[in-house]
Design a protein around this motif. Structure first.
Motif, mmCIF file in Angstrom:
data_model
loop_
_atom_site.group_PDB
_atom_site.id
_atom_site.type_symbol
_atom_site.label_atom_id
_atom_site.label_comp_id
_atom_site.label_asym_id
_atom_site.label_seq_id
_atom_site.Cartn_x
_atom_site.Cartn_y
_atom_site.Cartn_z
ATOM 1 N N VAL A 84 45.292 36.174 42.272
ATOM 2 C CA VAL A 84 44.292 36.417 41.235
ATOM 3 C C VAL A 84 43.146 35.429 41.435
ATOM 4 N N LEU A 85 41.929 35.971 41.422
ATOM 5 C CA LEU A 85 40.724 35.163 41.566
ATOM 6 C C LEU A 85 39.803 35.492 40.401
ATOM 7 N N THR A 86 39.325 34.464 39.703
ATOM 8 C CA THR A 86 38.260 34.701 38.729
ATOM 9 C C THR A 86 37.017 33.958 39.194
ATOM 10 N N LEU A 87 35.865 34.532 38.899
ATOM 11 C CA LEU A 87 34.595 34.008 39.395
ATOM 12 C C LEU A 87 33.800 33.364 38.267
ATOM 13 N N ALA A 88 33.156 32.252 38.588
ATOM 14 C CA ALA A 88 32.289 31.586 37.609
ATOM 15 C C ALA A 88 31.111 32.491 37.269
ATOM 16 N N GLU A 89 30.560 33.142 38.294
ATOM 17 C CA GLU A 89 29.468 34.097 38.099
ATOM 18 C C GLU A 89 29.882 35.404 38.773
ATOM 19 N N PRO A 90 29.808 36.523 38.046
ATOM 20 C CA PRO A 90 30.207 37.794 38.655
ATOM 21 C C PRO A 90 29.331 38.139 39.869
ATOM 22 N N VAL A 91 29.908 38.886 40.827
ATOM 23 C CA VAL A 91 29.136 39.351 41.982
ATOM 24 C C VAL A 91 29.193 40.875 42.076
ATOM 25 N N ALA A 92 28.150 41.457 42.673
ATOM 26 C CA ALA A 92 28.103 42.913 42.876
ATOM 27 C C ALA A 92 28.878 43.289 44.131
ATOM 28 N N PHE A 93 29.670 44.353 44.014
ATOM 29 C CA PHE A 93 30.366 44.912 45.175
ATOM 30 C C PHE A 93 29.653 46.178 45.685
ATOM 31 N N GLY A 94 28.766 46.731 44.867
ATOM 32 C CA GLY A 94 28.093 47.971 45.250
ATOM 33 C C GLY A 94 28.693 49.214 44.607
ATOM 34 N N HIS A 95 29.459 49.025 43.514
ATOM 35 C CA HIS A 95 30.023 50.183 42.810
ATOM 36 C C HIS A 95 29.011 50.707 41.789
ATOM 37 N N PRO A 96 28.848 52.040 41.713
ATOM 38 C CA PRO A 96 27.808 52.575 40.832
ATOM 39 C C PRO A 96 28.026 52.324 39.343
ATOM 40 N N HIS A 97 29.260 52.127 38.888
ATOM 41 C CA HIS A 97 29.508 51.968 37.451
ATOM 42 C C HIS A 97 30.151 50.650 37.059
ATOM 43 N N ASN A 98 30.970 50.100 37.931
ATOM 44 C CA ASN A 98 31.852 49.010 37.505
ATOM 45 C C ASN A 98 31.385 47.608 37.899
ATOM 46 N N ASP A 99 30.261 47.509 38.609
ATOM 47 C CA ASP A 99 29.716 46.189 38.933
ATOM 48 C C ASP A 99 29.188 45.519 37.677
ATOM 49 N N PRO A 100 29.002 44.187 37.636
ATOM 50 C CA PRO A 100 29.481 43.242 38.652
ATOM 51 C C PRO A 100 30.944 42.879 38.408
ATOM 52 N N VAL A 101 31.560 42.287 39.404
ATOM 53 C CA VAL A 101 32.989 41.985 39.360
ATOM 54 C C VAL A 101 33.209 40.507 39.054
ATOM 55 N N GLN A 102 34.102 40.248 38.094
ATOM 56 C CA GLN A 102 34.434 38.861 37.781
ATOM 57 C C GLN A 102 35.905 38.532 38.034
ATOM 58 N N VAL A 103 36.736 39.568 38.137
ATOM 59 C CA VAL A 103 38.169 39.348 38.370
ATOM 60 C C VAL A 103 38.589 40.156 39.606
ATOM 61 N N VAL A 104 39.213 39.473 40.560
ATOM 62 C CA VAL A 104 39.710 40.138 41.764
ATOM 63 C C VAL A 104 41.211 39.886 41.858
ATOM 64 N N VAL A 105 41.975 40.962 42.001
ATOM 65 C CA VAL A 105 43.398 40.824 42.312
ATOM 66 C C VAL A 105 43.578 41.207 43.776
ATOM 67 N N GLY A 106 44.220 40.320 44.541
ATOM 68 C CA GLY A 106 44.571 40.621 45.924
ATOM 69 C C GLY A 106 45.990 41.160 45.959
ATOM 70 N N LEU A 107 46.186 42.197 46.748
ATOM 71 C CA LEU A 107 47.477 42.882 46.783
ATOM 72 C C LEU A 107 47.919 43.010 48.234
ATOM 73 N N ALA A 108 49.159 42.613 48.516
ATOM 74 C CA ALA A 108 49.716 42.803 49.858
ATOM 75 C C ALA A 108 51.090 43.422 49.720
ATOM 76 N N VAL A 109 51.326 44.492 50.464
ATOM 77 C CA VAL A 109 52.635 45.140 50.421
ATOM 78 C C VAL A 109 53.129 45.366 51.846
ATOM 79 N N THR A 110 54.452 45.411 51.985
ATOM 80 C CA THR A 110 55.029 45.553 53.319
ATOM 81 C C THR A 110 55.308 47.010 53.665
ATOM 82 N N SER A 111 55.368 47.872 52.656
ATOM 83 C CA SER A 111 55.509 49.299 52.926
ATOM 84 C C SER A 111 54.920 50.056 51.755
#
Lengths: 158, 90
Positions: A84-111
């Motif tokens: 889990v990553l939270t940002l001090a200042e949100p950043v744009a990812f380029g999504h037409p509706h949901n920008d800017p992003v302030q919370v990022v969850v990283g996900l890794a799965v083996t299958s």
């Protein structure tokens, strides 16, 4: 549908709060590095998470202010993991509706199979619309874990 | 009734969309089989699907299809999912 499917452990090393980044690549890399620190992945997986967005666009921004950074399973995933990553200042990812992003969850799965069962639990957590803004405001790792219903290690709830 | 959810990697976001689409359909009392897949496989997996659910970012990559393509902005918003599915399936 009602059974509890537990999330992978979320140790302190997998949580980054209030980071400043220049752009979405910085945000995704930070989420990836948190997965690396927690022992879930190697740096190649972080590169692939960035690559998925370069190839397919900002579709990982699946709710206002929220990105689920991930790539396919691979040999660079050592064990299933979340970060889990939270940002001090949100950043744009380029999504037409949901920008800017302030919370990022990283996900890794083996299958793909394993993935589906704890993804259902992620959906359970985030279907509460208060969770994303609350994560953005959280000031410590315990607060983040409590919002997600995650534990610091495999075993008893913290 | 077959519904396919699409994401770039075939895991992660398409899985969340599948879980929440199932919840929306339950609310609408509609039975459907929902499959999560990736953009590269959509031609095969969605060949006999009635509905494709995806992100605004991926619509242009789906290519030719007979299915209704529904764009979901907030994957966690069951109200949005139910409203859009009801229009497509009603």
């Amino acid at each position: 549908m009602k059974e509890t499917m537990s999330l992978p452990p979320l140790p302190d090393s997998a949580i980054t709060i209030g980071l400043r980044v220049d752009d979405w690549q910085g945000a995704v890399r930070a989420a990836g590095q948190a997965l690396e620190r927690s022992g879930a992945t190697t740096p190649e997986y972080t590169d692939r998470m960035v690559g998925v967005i370069e190839e397919f666009g900002a579709y990982v921004v699946i709710a206002p202010g929220f990105a689920l950074a991930h790539a396919r399973p691979g040999s660079d995933v050592l064990t299933e993991g979340l970060s889990v990553l939270t940002l001090a200042e949100p950043v744009a990812f380029g999504h037409p509706h949901n920008d800017p992003v302030q919370v990022v969850v990283g996900l890794a799965v083996t299958s793909s199979d394993e993935h589906v069962h704890f993804v259902a639990e992620l959906a359970n957590v985030f279907n509460d619309e208060q969770v994303i803004p609350a994560l953005a405001r959280a000031t410590d790792a315990d607060g983040i874990r409590s919002l997600l219903g995650a534990t610091a290690s495999n075993g008893e709830p913290s | 009734m077959k519904i396919v959810t699409i994401c770039g990697a075939g895991i992660g976001t398409s899985g969340i969309l599948k879980v929440n689409a199932e919840r929306a359909l339950e609310r609408l009392d509609i039975e459907a089989d929902i499959t999560a897949t990736d953009v590269a496989s959509v031609g095969v997996v969605a060949a006999d699907a009635q509905v494709i659910l995806t992100s605004p970012e991926l619509v242009d990559r789906i290519g030719k299809t007979n299915a209704d393509v529904i764009v979901i902005d907030n994957y966690f918003d069951i109200d949005e999912l139910a409203a859009k599915l009801e229009i497509a399936l009603g």
